[in-house]
Design a protein around this motif. Structure first.
Motif, short mmCIF file in Angstrom:
data_model
loop_
_atom_site.label_atom_id
_atom_site.label_comp_id
_atom_site.label_asym_id
_atom_site.label_seq_id
_atom_site.Cartn_x
_atom_site.Cartn_y
_atom_site.Cartn_z
N ASP A 33 0.83 -1.21 0.00
CA ASP A 33 0.00 0.00 0.00
C ASP A 33 0.86 1.26 0.00
O ASP A 33 0.49 2.27 -0.60
N ARG A 38 -1.60 3.92 -1.88
CA ARG A 38 -3.03 3.72 -1.66
C ARG A 38 -3.63 4.70 -0.64
O ARG A 38 -4.70 5.25 -0.86
N THR A 241 -5.86 3.74 8.39
CA THR A 241 -5.58 3.15 7.08
C THR A 241 -5.73 1.64 7.12
O THR A 241 -6.35 1.04 6.25
N HIS A 242 -5.17 1.03 8.16
CA HIS A 242 -5.22 -0.43 8.27
C HIS A 242 -5.83 -0.81 9.60
O HIS A 242 -5.28 -0.50 10.65
N GLN A 269 -8.72 -0.32 5.34
CA GLN A 269 -8.63 -1.74 4.98
C GLN A 269 -8.57 -2.59 6.25
O GLN A 269 -7.66 -2.42 7.06
#
Ligand code: ATP
Ligand code: MG
Length: 575
Positions: A33, A38, A241-242, A269
């Protein structure tokens, strides 16, 4: 064993990279990513505990992953209280969670968040879903909802209330919020697909009525959002983000994605990893709470508990927990790790850092008949053979000492090399002594005193004529020693899988009745008199110990963190 496989796996991945950090599937995806830009190259994670209990060793894995990954990629990690259930949450837990995350060595800066702070926004998003025709108020009871849901092999059925108009849904939802309806009489559900092969997507409940004050929002709300609805939106609002979580949320990812897509919100994500499970250990907050409530342990921080506060009180260092979590690695398959692996990392760290001292757990008086009555010699003792910087200290030696009861036998069997009548041994850092006779209690026959002679030429522990002894004993000077209580711990459960209980019983049937042994009348060297709570040390030949919060001047209290025997190293050596 699974844990060994995991170790090997980790070793092999380490060898294929020149990075110092081990790589794993989560880091690989994050690096991908970053490469593709991303999230604009950002890494922002969060650790989202529900404040309904204390953190345990399993959480330590999640913490190390969430905070560790952010740190590694120059990103941020939020601490978020996932507090959507007013029934079980409290400020006590919020505070304990912060203490424990800090103790493990991580810092969330000024980013402590509460899902309950998003209640207004969450409510607005729920209305938005209704307006989009993507949520409805259902009057089915909890039991009916379950019945209508179908099974893994059969599709569910639509609720008769599924096709209410937007206006009716909005009106009912607002009246739910305003407290017009009884608990359990109505819920808000997402309108997705009652035939979905993923049961999570069969019109999941988003809001329920709970007429109960919340520890932070008080009486403001009588409807509360469900985890699935709250979590993805909280992540989105915080710009995560994650969103790293454990495998049991794998099926919920579809719902996480559906909600954010339906609301057209910024979309983190979600990535799942395996939970950390240990044999002989429970990592369910509900069951740990039960142990506390029913008094099977003394509290959440009982040194036998797998909680971070229990491990801390027991004398386990945060470094050893982090090393352990690293060694276990991040994997996609659930497995149970051997408790002896954790114990190995606890010993490994303490061996390097713990000062050595002398303490006698079960004292037996030893009188050196040829040693001058009032003489005291201060013997130089090495503080830590593993750490030359640790230096030395002076330990008082005198005519009357205590040694360990088990270091003497009147009629020793062949393989017993310690003290016995007529036999010479070394007293650590001091002299060779030879036992001449014993004094027994005339009533009980119990040995109450040993008499010895010493060889003044062996000061420091070596004989100038080169003669050898087969044992070196620890000791304390009787007139200088401090009284102590020592608490010895064993595994809290005697079954490898504590949940594997006989018919009709539960995990409590597997509690180890001998998990705590309290010794009083122990004697420790005087250097320990001024040590603070949490101070850890090795009692030579006995194990690692630390000062318990119950300790007071005049009655020191020590916990045995762990014995010296490394069963994990033994398992490895035997391979
Ligand atoms: P519950 O939800 O039943 O109260 P929980 O153990 O899931 O219990 P949370 O407070 O929701 O508790 O957990 C916070 C985070 O820690 C979650 O992301 C969860 O996935 C993770 N976590 C919990 N238990 C473990 C474990 N045994 N191993 C690894 N991570 C865990
Ligand atoms: Mg949870």
């Amino acid at each position: 064993m699974d844990s060994e496989l995991e170790l090997n796996e980790k070793e092999s991945t380490q060898m294929t990279t020149d990075n110092t950090q081990p790589t794993d599937f989560i880091r690989e995806r994050i690096e991908e990513d970053i490469r593709t830009g991303r999230f604009g190259g950002r890494v922002h994670t969060r650790f989202p505990p529900e404040p309904n209990g204390y953190l345990h060793i399993g959480h330590a894995k999640a913490i190390c992953i969430d905070f560790g990954i952010a740190e590694q990629y120059g990103g941020l990690c939020n601490l978020r209280m996932d507090d959507t259930n007013p029934m079980k949450e409290s400020t006590e837990y919020v505070e304990a969670i912060q203490r424990d995350v800090r103790w493990l060595g991580f810092d969330w800066g000024d980013r402590l968040f509460y899902a309950s702070d998003y209640y207004d926004q969450l409510y607005a998003f729920a209305e938005e879903l209704i307006k989009k025709g993507k949520a409805y108020v259902d009057d089915l009871s909890a039991e009916e909802i379950r019945e209508y849901r179908g099974t893994l092999t059969e599709p569910g059925r639509n609720s008769p209330y599924r096709d209410r108009s937007v206006e009716e849904n909005l009106d009912l939802f607002r009246r739910m919020r305003d407290g017009e309806f009884e608990e359990g009489s109505r819920v808000l559900r997402a309108k997705i697909d009652m035939a979905s092969p993923n049961i999570v997507l069969r019109d999941p409940v988003l809001y329920r009525i709970l007429k109960m004050p919340h520890y932070r929002t008080g009486d403001k709300w009588c409807i509360y959002p469900m985890y699935d609805f709250t979590h993805c939106i909280s992540d989105s609002l915080e710009g995560i983000t994650h969103s790293l979580c454990t495998l049991e949320f794998e099926n919920n990812r579809a719902l996480y994605d559906w909600i954010l897509d339906a609301l057209e919100l910024y979309h983190p994500q979600q990535i799942e990893f395996a939970r950390l499970e240990l044999n002989y250990t429970l990592t369910s907050k509900r069951k740990l709470l039960q142990l506390v409530r029913e008094g099977h342990v003394r509290g959440w921080d009982d040194p036998r508990m797998p909680t971070l506060s229990g491990l801390r009180r027991r004398g386990v260092t945060p470094e050893s927990i982090r090393n352990f979590v690293d060694a276990v690695g991040v994997s996609k398959a659930n497995s149970t790790v051997d408790l002896s692996l954790l114990e190995h990392f606890i010993r490994d760290d303490l061996n390097r850092r713990a000062p050595r001292v002398m303490g006698v757990l079960r004292p037996l008086k030893l009188v050196i008949d040829n040693y001058p009555e009032d003489q005291v010699e201060w013997m130089e003792a090495v503080n830590n053979p593993e750490d030359p910087e640790a230096g030395t200290r002076q330990v008082p030696f005198s005519r009357v000492l205590y040694i360990e009861q088990e270091d003497f036998m009147e009629n020793p069997p062949k393989k017993f090399f310690r003290l016995a009548p007529g036999r010479e041994v070394r007293l650590r850092y001091a002299y060779f002594v030879t036992c001449t006779h014993v004094v027994k209690d005339p009533q009980t026959g119990e040995i109450v005193e040993l008499h010895c002679t010493y060889d003044p030429a062996t000061r420091g522990g070596d004989a100038p004529d080169g003669r050898k002894v087969k044992a070196t004993l620890h000791w304390v000077s009787a007139s200088h020693a401090l009284d102590a209580e020592v608490r010895l711990y064993d595994r809290l459960f005697s079954a490898e899988d504590p949940n594997d209980a006989p018919e009709g019983q539960d995990f409590r049937a597997n509690l180890n009745p001998d998990s705590l042994e309290t010794l009083t009348g122990c004697k420790v060297e005087p250097s320990l008199g001024d040590k603070e709570v949490g101070y850890f040390c090795q009692f030579e030949r006995l194990g690692y110990f630390c000062v318990d919060p119950d300790s007071v001047p005049g009655n020191l209290v020590f916990n045995r963190t762990i014995t010296l025997r490394d069963t994990w190293a033994k398992i490895q050596a035997g391979q």
